[in-house]
Design a protein around this motif. Sequence first.
Motif, PDB file in Angstrom:
ATOM      1  N   LEU A  46       0.825  -1.209   0.000  1.00 36.39           N
ATOM      2  CA  LEU A  46       0.000   0.000   0.000  1.00 36.39           C
ATOM      3  C   LEU A  46       0.855   1.252   0.000  1.00 36.39           C
ATOM      4  CD1 LEU A  46      -2.877  -0.995   2.470  1.00 36.39           C
ATOM      5  CD2 LEU A  46      -2.906  -0.938  -0.038  1.00 36.39           C
ATOM      6  N   ALA A  47       1.982   1.224   0.712  1.00 38.88           N
ATOM      7  CA  ALA A  47       2.869   2.388   0.726  1.00 38.88           C
ATOM      8  C   ALA A  47       3.418   2.655  -0.665  1.00 38.88           C
ATOM      9  CB  ALA A  47       4.001   2.170   1.713  1.00 38.88           C
ATOM     10  N   PHE A  48       3.834   1.590  -1.372  1.00 39.03           N
ATOM     11  CA  PHE A  48       4.325   1.760  -2.733  1.00 39.03           C
ATOM     12  C   PHE A  48       3.214   2.249  -3.651  1.00 39.03           C
ATOM     13  CE2 PHE A  48       8.124  -1.037  -1.993  1.00 39.03           C
ATOM     14  CZ  PHE A  48       9.051  -0.110  -2.419  1.00 39.03           C
ATOM     15  N   ALA A  49       2.013   1.699  -3.474  1.00 36.40           N
ATOM     16  CA  ALA A  49       0.911   2.105  -4.336  1.00 36.40           C
ATOM     17  C   ALA A  49       0.577   3.576  -4.132  1.00 36.40           C
ATOM     18  CB  ALA A  49      -0.313   1.235  -4.055  1.00 36.40           C
ATOM     19  N   GLU A  50       0.595   4.028  -2.894  1.00 37.35           N
ATOM     20  CA  GLU A  50       0.271   5.422  -2.606  1.00 37.35           C
ATOM     21  C   GLU A  50       1.324   6.377  -3.147  1.00 37.35           C
ATOM     22  OE1 GLU A  50      -0.186   5.546   1.579  1.00 37.35           O
ATOM     23  OE2 GLU A  50      -2.097   4.458   1.590  1.00 37.35           O
ATOM     24  N   SER A  51       2.591   5.921  -3.135  1.00 34.62           N
ATOM     25  CA  SER A  51       3.659   6.784  -3.631  1.00 34.62           C
ATOM     26  C   SER A  51       3.894   6.622  -5.121  1.00 34.62           C
ATOM     27  CB  SER A  51       4.971   6.474  -2.898  1.00 34.62           C
ATOM     28  OG  SER A  51       5.412   5.162  -3.192  1.00 34.62           O
ATOM     29  N   SER A  52       3.212   5.645  -5.739  1.00 33.88           N
ATOM     30  CA  SER A  52       3.377   5.332  -7.161  1.00 33.88           C
ATOM     31  C   SER A  52       4.835   5.068  -7.510  1.00 33.88           C
ATOM     32  CB  SER A  52       2.827   6.478  -8.035  1.00 33.88           C
ATOM     33  OG  SER A  52       1.458   6.660  -7.777  1.00 33.88           O
ATOM     34  N   GLY A  53       5.590   4.567  -6.522  1.00 31.72           N
ATOM     35  CA  GLY A  53       6.987   4.241  -6.768  1.00 31.72           C
ATOM     36  C   GLY A  53       7.914   5.432  -6.739  1.00 31.72           C
ATOM     37  N   ASN A  54       7.381   6.638  -6.521  1.00 32.92           N
ATOM     38  CA  ASN A  54       8.230   7.830  -6.492  1.00 32.92           C
ATOM     39  C   ASN A  54       8.717   8.075  -5.072  1.00 32.92           C
ATOM     40  OD1 ASN A  54       7.800   8.451  -9.256  1.00 32.92           O
ATOM     41  ND2 ASN A  54       5.789   9.312  -8.723  1.00 32.92           N
ATOM     42  N   VAL A  55      10.006   8.211  -4.914  1.00 29.52           N
ATOM     43  CA  VAL A  55      10.605   8.402  -3.600  1.00 29.52           C
ATOM     44  C   VAL A  55      11.406   9.694  -3.608  1.00 29.52           C
ATOM     45  CG1 VAL A  55      12.118   7.422  -1.863  1.00 29.52           C
ATOM     46  CG2 VAL A  55      10.752   5.911  -3.296  1.00 29.52           C
ATOM     47  N   SER A  56      11.113  10.585  -2.670  1.00 30.03           N
ATOM     48  CA  SER A  56      11.855  11.830  -2.575  1.00 30.03           C
ATOM     49  C   SER A  56      13.111  11.610  -1.757  1.00 30.03           C
ATOM     50  CB  SER A  56      10.976  12.911  -1.934  1.00 30.03           C
ATOM     51  OG  SER A  56      10.544  12.492  -0.647  1.00 30.03           O
ATOM     52  N   SER A  57      13.906  12.666  -1.621  1.00 32.81           N
ATOM     53  CA  SER A  57      15.162  12.550  -0.898  1.00 32.81           C
ATOM     54  C   SER A  57      14.941  12.703   0.596  1.00 32.81           C
ATOM     55  CB  SER A  57      16.129  13.630  -1.379  1.00 32.81           C
ATOM     56  OG  SER A  57      17.342  13.559  -0.677  1.00 32.81           O
ATOM     57  N   PRO A  58      15.686  11.948   1.433  1.00 31.77           N
ATOM     58  CA  PRO A  58      15.612  12.164   2.881  1.00 31.77           C
ATOM     59  C   PRO A  58      16.007  13.601   3.230  1.00 31.77           C
ATOM     60  CG  PRO A  58      16.795  10.139   2.371  1.00 31.77           C
ATOM     61  CD  PRO A  58      16.614  10.872   1.076  1.00 31.77           C
ATOM     62  N   VAL A  59      15.454  14.095   4.300  1.00 31.43           N
ATOM     63  CA  VAL A  59      15.690  15.476   4.715  1.00 31.43           C
ATOM     64  C   VAL A  59      16.420  15.489   6.050  1.00 31.43           C
ATOM     65  CG1 VAL A  59      14.606  17.664   5.349  1.00 31.43           C
ATOM     66  CG2 VAL A  59      13.629  16.270   3.503  1.00 31.43           C
ATOM     67  N   TYR A  60      17.420  16.346   6.171  1.00 33.59           N
ATOM     68  CA  TYR A  60      18.162  16.479   7.422  1.00 33.59           C
ATOM     69  C   TYR A  60      17.276  17.172   8.451  1.00 33.59           C
ATOM     70  CZ  TYR A  60      21.626  18.155  10.783  1.00 33.59           C
ATOM     71  OH  TYR A  60      22.325  18.423  11.921  1.00 33.59           O
ATOM     72  N   THR A  61      17.075  16.517   9.597  1.00 31.39           N
ATOM     73  CA  THR A  61      16.208  17.074  10.628  1.00 31.39           C
ATOM     74  C   THR A  61      16.984  17.583  11.828  1.00 31.39           C
ATOM     75  OG1 THR A  61      15.953  14.922  11.720  1.00 31.39           O
ATOM     76  CG2 THR A  61      14.378  15.469   9.958  1.00 31.39           C
ATOM     77  N   GLY A  62      18.185  17.047  12.069  1.00 38.18           N
ATOM     78  CA  GLY A  62      18.948  17.450  13.241  1.00 38.18           C
ATOM     79  C   GLY A  62      18.403  16.902  14.541  1.00 38.18           C
ATOM     80  N   LEU A  63      17.453  15.964  14.467  1.00 40.79           N
ATOM     81  CA  LEU A  63      16.846  15.406  15.668  1.00 40.79           C
ATOM     82  C   LEU A  63      17.510  14.091  16.033  1.00 40.79           C
ATOM     83  CD1 LEU A  63      13.066  16.061  14.916  1.00 40.79           C
ATOM     84  CD2 LEU A  63      14.628  17.440  16.300  1.00 40.79           C
ATOM     85  N   ARG A  64      17.835  13.927  17.305  1.00 40.02           N
ATOM     86  CA  ARG A  64      18.430  12.683  17.791  1.00 40.02           C
ATOM     87  C   ARG A  64      17.311  11.713  18.137  1.00 40.02           C
ATOM     88  NH1 ARG A  64      23.025  10.551  20.079  1.00 40.02           N
ATOM     89  NH2 ARG A  64      22.695   9.062  21.768  1.00 40.02           N
ATOM     90  N   PRO A  65      17.414  10.449  17.714  1.00 38.22           N
ATOM     91  CA  PRO A  65      16.371   9.480  18.043  1.00 38.22           C
ATOM     92  C   PRO A  65      16.316   9.231  19.540  1.00 38.22           C
ATOM     93  CG  PRO A  65      18.283   8.371  17.101  1.00 38.22           C
ATOM     94  CD  PRO A  65      18.507   9.846  16.935  1.00 38.22           C
ATOM     95  N   SER A  66      15.149   8.849  20.010  1.00 40.53           N
ATOM     96  CA  SER A  66      14.951   8.612  21.437  1.00 40.53           C
ATOM     97  C   SER A  66      15.339   7.173  21.771  1.00 40.53           C
ATOM     98  CB  SER A  66      13.493   8.867  21.817  1.00 40.53           C
ATOM     99  OG  SER A  66      13.257   8.539  23.163  1.00 40.53           O
ATOM    100  N   VAL A  67      16.636   6.944  21.903  1.00 49.58           N
ATOM    101  CA  VAL A  67      17.131   5.617  22.261  1.00 49.58           C
ATOM    102  C   VAL A  67      18.131   5.760  23.384  1.00 49.58           C
ATOM    103  CG1 VAL A  67      16.801   4.649  19.964  1.00 49.58           C
ATOM    104  CG2 VAL A  67      18.990   5.695  20.534  1.00 49.58           C
TER     105      VAL A  67
END
Length: 573
Positions: free
Chosen positions: A438-459
């Motif tokens: 479903l994720a692929f179908a919704e995106s029609s196979g188009n993937v944008s570039s990851p974006v730098y967020t500067g956020l540290r994961p909560s681990v």
Amino acid sequence: MRGLAGLAVLSFASVFVSAGTAGPGGRRAPSSSSSFPYPVTVSRGNQDEGFNFTSLAEQIYSATILVNGVPYQVELDTGSSDTWIDPISLGVELPPDLIYTGFNSTTHYVDKTSASGPIVLANVSIGPYTVYNQAITLSYNGTKGVPINGLIGLAGYSAESIGYESSVVHYTLTNTPYSENGIPIVYNIFEHEPDLPNYTTLLMERGDGVIASGGVFTISEVLSNMTNILNAARLTTVKPDQWLTFVDGIYVNGNFMHGGSLFENQTVLDAYRGTAMETIIKDMHMPAGSTLADFDTGTSLIYSPPSYVHAIYKDIPGAQLMPMDETGLVQYMVPCTTKMNITFSINGVLYPIHPIDAISVNAQDDGIWCQGSLIGGTTADTDWLLGDSFLRNVYILFGYGDPEGDLAAKQPYTQLLSRTNPDEAWLEFEYLLLKQALAFAESSGNVSSPVYTGLRPSVSLTEILPSPTADSRGSGSGTPAVNGSDDLAVAGAAAETGSAASNNVDLSSLTRTSYIIVGLLAAALVMLLVTLALVVKASRANAGYRALSTGNLARGKSFVGERDLAYETPYDS
């Protein structure tokens, strides 16, 4: 490097790549930099904004580096040593104040791509660490349209003259005023921060078919709820500069298979005669029936001997052998509902593969379709590339050891923890399949570039110096392997177990029982989604196949010619 079409495009340096040295975790004395015009130094900031570890359609795992302050999202590649950026790729600009060395480099990869351009010095930050005057390559259009900005090599390099060099940048700058600058980034971090534990770790997660959290990447830290990885058996690498280990064999629906190594082929051995590889092969001492594998984050799927691929996929109802392209890879298109039990035995320990990682969901203009995650063909001096499809099923530590001043890779090692709950993984397969489709179908196979967020994961992380443990034939951390004749009823999954799960880590891909019923009910929808693609692909002609020479196999189920091979146990329906 590899594309996002899912057709098993691989990232693996064609020059020999390496891993770090394996020592007992001792301290290192900082090197002297007085003789270099642009000395390398390293700082460790107090504020750690994390690595922005990201999964791009489960094909590329990347992190953010800052190059003279400009963020670049780069692929993490444990199969190569050099770092390069593409200044004309999506969403970035040429960093200011670069120092041009006057030298160029070209690193080749087995997917027939390369990264070429001028070698420059820059201040490169990754997580809390900044390496000043680090040598990297500017590879204009090196990403070739893939929505990332470059690559950082996390393997090692050889500072000893044994017939090859794993880092092209280091080799190019050797005997120049920039030789220290050309040392790979992770080695410079450990060399100039001698109190750090000298390892990196990766816990790779499944995404939704689009951009998602990649899981956890660390330098000199381990997940606080998985510190027992430091007590796992050390799989000492068996060739310089690569994260290599021996695979005992694999189980497919309870059938044990092994052998068929590249290094059992006399034609291959004859080709290495008189080269540096001849000595390396003699020193490997490969156990009878074993094969050689490299843990490579730069490979999306699992690269294997062709005979294994035919054995695993050819008898699945609806499976089609895909026509070979110029790479000569052996690949199967399979129904997306294909559900299999595959388990690797490494050092006598079982590492099950989640059924969702045994197939790869792809989206193209003509619909959603699936292929087997194991692909076959000839690769550079190893039998297996255990890429992301395998690595999502383990927590892995890459140990870089104490080089004692010369920074050469001497005895790199890896340590593994299985993240396996076979029963849970088997049950959640349909839900995860639907989620991806479903994720692929919704995106029609188009993937944008990851974006730098500067956020540290909560681990929750902890920094622990490793202590010496059992070597590659010691006890492991997983499920002990059983005799090849035993029936592994459900040997093929890798969901995070309750005991291994962290309250601080969002492992969204491991959704439990509340979604299983939804997934089961949705299986029919998944079949409908893939039917059109399978019909369109049905016209593909089958390509011919020449089996690998398997030699004299000592135990378990021996491989024979592809035409004669069949399973006694059918695949689960």
